[in-house]
Design an enzyme around this catalytic site. Structure first.
Site, mmCIF file in Angstrom:
data_model
loop_
_atom_site.group_PDB
_atom_site.id
_atom_site.type_symbol
_atom_site.label_atom_id
_atom_site.label_comp_id
_atom_site.label_asym_id
_atom_site.label_seq_id
_atom_site.Cartn_x
_atom_site.Cartn_y
_atom_site.Cartn_z
ATOM 1 N N LYS A 50 0.831 -1.207 0.000
ATOM 2 C CA LYS A 50 0.000 0.000 0.000
ATOM 3 C C LYS A 50 0.870 1.263 0.000
ATOM 4 O O LYS A 50 0.670 2.162 -0.803
ATOM 5 C CB LYS A 50 -0.938 0.019 1.225
ATOM 6 C CG LYS A 50 -1.864 -1.192 1.311
ATOM 7 C CD LYS A 50 -2.803 -1.095 2.503
ATOM 8 C CE LYS A 50 -2.109 -1.130 3.847
ATOM 9 N NZ LYS A 50 -1.411 -2.413 4.151
ATOM 10 N N ARG A 81 -9.819 0.374 8.651
ATOM 11 C CA ARG A 81 -9.328 -0.976 8.907
ATOM 12 C C ARG A 81 -10.327 -1.809 9.672
ATOM 13 O O ARG A 81 -10.055 -2.968 9.971
ATOM 14 C CB ARG A 81 -8.073 -0.858 9.764
ATOM 15 C CG ARG A 81 -6.790 -1.234 9.078
ATOM 16 C CD ARG A 81 -5.743 -1.023 10.143
ATOM 17 N NE ARG A 81 -4.516 -1.660 9.880
ATOM 18 C CZ ARG A 81 -3.494 -1.091 9.257
ATOM 19 N NH1 ARG A 81 -3.609 0.108 8.745
ATOM 20 N NH2 ARG A 81 -2.372 -1.737 9.149
ATOM 21 N N ARG A 123 11.609 -6.158 4.566
ATOM 22 C CA ARG A 123 11.379 -4.716 4.422
ATOM 23 C C ARG A 123 12.351 -3.921 5.299
ATOM 24 O O ARG A 123 12.646 -4.292 6.430
ATOM 25 C CB ARG A 123 9.947 -4.354 4.820
ATOM 26 C CG ARG A 123 9.769 -2.812 4.833
ATOM 27 C CD ARG A 123 8.353 -2.365 4.834
ATOM 28 N NE ARG A 123 7.610 -2.863 5.970
ATOM 29 C CZ ARG A 123 6.320 -2.626 6.155
ATOM 30 N NH1 ARG A 123 5.659 -1.897 5.270
ATOM 31 N NH2 ARG A 123 5.704 -3.116 7.188
ATOM 32 N N ARG A 126 11.565 -2.149 10.601
ATOM 33 C CA ARG A 126 10.472 -1.677 11.447
ATOM 34 C C ARG A 126 10.269 -2.675 12.584
ATOM 35 O O ARG A 126 10.360 -3.876 12.366
ATOM 36 C CB ARG A 126 9.192 -1.600 10.610
ATOM 37 C CG ARG A 126 8.577 -0.220 10.596
ATOM 38 C CD ARG A 126 7.490 -0.106 9.573
ATOM 39 N NE ARG A 126 6.254 -0.782 9.973
ATOM 40 C CZ ARG A 126 5.119 -0.737 9.274
ATOM 41 N NH1 ARG A 126 5.079 -0.060 8.148
ATOM 42 N NH2 ARG A 126 4.034 -1.365 9.682
ATOM 43 N N ARG A 165 -0.157 -9.480 12.723
ATOM 44 C CA ARG A 165 -0.850 -8.419 11.977
ATOM 45 C C ARG A 165 -1.715 -9.003 10.865
ATOM 46 O O ARG A 165 -2.779 -8.483 10.565
ATOM 47 C CB ARG A 165 0.168 -7.419 11.386
ATOM 48 C CG ARG A 165 0.676 -6.430 12.428
ATOM 49 C CD ARG A 165 1.386 -5.260 11.778
ATOM 50 N NE ARG A 165 2.682 -5.639 11.248
ATOM 51 C CZ ARG A 165 3.192 -5.190 10.107
ATOM 52 N NH1 ARG A 165 2.515 -4.354 9.365
ATOM 53 N NH2 ARG A 165 4.383 -5.580 9.713
HETATM 54 P P1 AP5 Z 1 4.797 -1.611 1.801
HETATM 55 O O1 AP5 Z 1 4.491 -0.730 0.647
HETATM 56 O O2 AP5 Z 1 5.557 -1.052 2.932
HETATM 57 O O3 AP5 Z 1 3.463 -2.355 2.297
HETATM 58 P P2 AP5 Z 1 2.213 -1.829 3.119
HETATM 59 O O4 AP5 Z 1 1.006 -2.450 2.531
HETATM 60 O O5 AP5 Z 1 2.259 -0.345 3.247
HETATM 61 O O6 AP5 Z 1 2.516 -2.539 4.491
HETATM 62 P P3 AP5 Z 1 2.432 -2.013 6.011
HETATM 63 O O7 AP5 Z 1 3.119 -3.046 6.861
HETATM 64 O O8 AP5 Z 1 2.883 -0.598 6.107
HETATM 65 O O9 AP5 Z 1 0.942 -2.120 6.263
HETATM 66 P P4 AP5 Z 1 0.264 -2.294 7.616
HETATM 67 O O10 AP5 Z 1 -1.114 -2.189 7.142
HETATM 68 O O11 AP5 Z 1 0.562 -3.461 8.406
HETATM 69 O O12 AP5 Z 1 0.972 -1.186 8.508
HETATM 70 P P5 AP5 Z 1 0.603 0.313 8.840
HETATM 71 O O13 AP5 Z 1 1.816 1.102 8.849
HETATM 72 O O14 AP5 Z 1 -0.553 0.750 8.034
HETATM 73 O O15 AP5 Z 1 5.586 -2.871 1.175
HETATM 74 C C1 AP5 Z 1 6.000 -3.943 2.009
HETATM 75 C C2 AP5 Z 1 7.359 -4.492 1.529
HETATM 76 O O16 AP5 Z 1 7.184 -5.186 0.290
HETATM 77 C C3 AP5 Z 1 8.422 -3.428 1.260
HETATM 78 O O17 AP5 Z 1 9.667 -3.929 1.644
HETATM 79 C C4 AP5 Z 1 8.363 -3.216 -0.263
HETATM 80 O O18 AP5 Z 1 9.620 -2.844 -0.770
HETATM 81 C C5 AP5 Z 1 7.957 -4.609 -0.750
HETATM 82 N N1 AP5 Z 1 7.075 -4.575 -1.916
HETATM 83 C C6 AP5 Z 1 6.009 -3.756 -2.136
HETATM 84 N N2 AP5 Z 1 5.402 -4.053 -3.302
HETATM 85 C C7 AP5 Z 1 6.099 -5.115 -3.832
HETATM 86 C C8 AP5 Z 1 5.960 -5.887 -5.033
HETATM 87 N N3 AP5 Z 1 4.971 -5.630 -5.921
HETATM 88 N N4 AP5 Z 1 6.844 -6.892 -5.232
HETATM 89 C C9 AP5 Z 1 7.842 -7.156 -4.348
HETATM 90 N N5 AP5 Z 1 8.016 -6.447 -3.206
HETATM 91 C C10 AP5 Z 1 7.158 -5.448 -2.946
HETATM 92 O O19 AP5 Z 1 0.093 0.121 10.348
HETATM 93 C C11 AP5 Z 1 0.977 -0.198 11.392
HETATM 94 C C12 AP5 Z 1 0.234 -0.284 12.698
HETATM 95 O O20 AP5 Z 1 -0.392 0.990 13.002
HETATM 96 C C13 AP5 Z 1 -0.913 -1.294 12.766
HETATM 97 O O21 AP5 Z 1 -0.455 -2.579 13.074
HETATM 98 C C14 AP5 Z 1 -1.785 -0.679 13.866
HETATM 99 O O22 AP5 Z 1 -1.244 -0.934 15.135
HETATM 100 C C15 AP5 Z 1 -1.663 0.813 13.598
HETATM 101 N N6 AP5 Z 1 -2.702 1.313 12.690
HETATM 102 C C16 AP5 Z 1 -2.488 1.890 11.474
HETATM 103 N N7 AP5 Z 1 -3.652 2.241 10.897
HETATM 104 C C17 AP5 Z 1 -4.633 1.866 11.760
HETATM 105 C C18 AP5 Z 1 -6.048 1.938 11.715
HETATM 106 N N8 AP5 Z 1 -6.703 2.455 10.667
HETATM 107 N N9 AP5 Z 1 -6.736 1.443 12.773
HETATM 108 C C19 AP5 Z 1 -6.103 0.930 13.848
HETATM 109 N N10 AP5 Z 1 -4.773 0.833 13.943
HETATM 110 C C20 AP5 Z 1 -4.028 1.292 12.906
HETATM 111 MG MG MG Z 2 2.461 1.033 4.850
#
Ligand code: AP5
Ligand code: MG
Ligand code: ZN
Length: 216
Positions: A13, A88, A127, A160, A171
């Site tokens: 994402k 979410r 990552r 991270r 997660r």
């Molecule tokens: P990346 O682009 O970083 O993936 P992402 O989908 O953004 O993954 P996140 O881990 O950031 O999502 P998340 O939903 O768990 O965490 P968030 O920060 O939102 O890509 C991932 C990896 O793959 C990278 O290394 C990239 O290089 C590689 N990659 C990407 N595309 C690729 C491809 N096509 N091919 C190969 N490799 C690829 O949330 C973190 C925490 O915050 C949550 O756990 C929760 O505690 C809290 N939180 C956040 N939002 C909320 C909410 N709305 N409600 C409640 N708690 C929340």
């Molecule tokens: Mg992200």
């Protein structure tokens, strides 16, 4: 244009959002990034959120909704926005619907990035992120030019805290329980477009931009 990027942790994402906002000229709103910034700065919000992120659990809905509503009220969202990692839960999705309705706005599209579980884990453990600017890398799939040094700002690249295998698995389970129901939620509103996230990064971007152009 008002868009949502939906998908499990590590689906890509954030990676796609960075490319999309350049083309669409709208802000990326990543709730995860907002929490990490507040944790780093030790703000009251950061203190409240830290344990949830460390454990791979969701931050309580009331807190998340308040932050997002405040963010959407800011001037730069006037021309639209890209939500990354919000909503979410169904409660968050309903809160967003209320906000939009009160402001006479509508959503244009919800892009659901689909990636299988084993690939998600592989992406999580490889990552790396820049400590300074948050740029995202992968040791194998998207390496920085110089090891441990950010291409964008020269900052240090680290793992991270929630990308350890156990927390990444947790997660994913939280995603299945709490977030996956949103696929149906937005399908029933005829807003959902599913994208194959297991292709090269640039191909995923192409598929996303094709869908976006179809509706614009
Ligand atoms: P990346 O682009 O970083 O993936 P992402 O989908 O953004 O993954 P996140 O881990 O950031 O999502 P998340 O939903 O768990 O965490 P968030 O920060 O939102 O890509 C991932 C990896 O793959 C990278 O290394 C990239 O290089 C590689 N990659 C990407 N595309 C690729 C491809 N096509 N091919 C190969 N490799 C690829 O949330 C973190 C925490 O915050 C949550 O756990 C929760 O505690 C809290 N939180 C956040 N939002 C909320 C909410 N709305 N409600 C409640 N708690 C929340
Ligand atoms: Mg992200
Ligand atoms: Zn950087």
């Amino acid at each position: 244009m008002r868009l949502i990027l939906l998908g499990p942790p590590n689906a890509g994402k954030g990676t796609q959002a960075k490319k999309m906002v350049n083309e669409l000229n709208i802000p990326q709103i990543s709730t995860g990034d907002i929490f990490r910034k507040n944790i780093k700065e030790g703000t009251p919000l950061g203190v409240k959120a830290k344990n949830y992120l460390d454990e791979g659990l969701l931050v309580p809905d009331e807190l998340v909704v308040e932050i997002v509503n405040d963010r959407l009220d800011q001037d730069d969202c006037g021309g639209g926005f890209l939500l990354d990692g919000f909503p979410r839960t169904v409660v968050q999705a309903q809160a967003l619907d209320n906000y939009l309705e009160q402001n006479n706005l509508n959503l244009d599209i919800v892009l659901n990035i689909h990636v299988e579980k084993d690939v998600l884990i592989e992406r999580a453990v490889g990552r790396r992120v820049c400590k300074n600017c948050g740029a995202t890398y992968h040791v194998e799939f998207q390496p920085s030019k110089k090891e441990k040094v950010c291409d964008v700002c020269g900052g240090e690249i680290v793992q991270r805290d929630d990308d350890k295998k156990e927390t990444a698995e947790k997660r994913i389970q939280v995603y299945l329980d709490e977030t996956q129901p949103l696929i149906e939620y937005y399908q029933s509103k005829e807003l959902l477009a599913t994208i194959d996230g297991q292709q090269e990064i640039a191909k995923v971007t192409d598929d996303i931009m094709k869908k976006v152009k179809e509706i614009s």
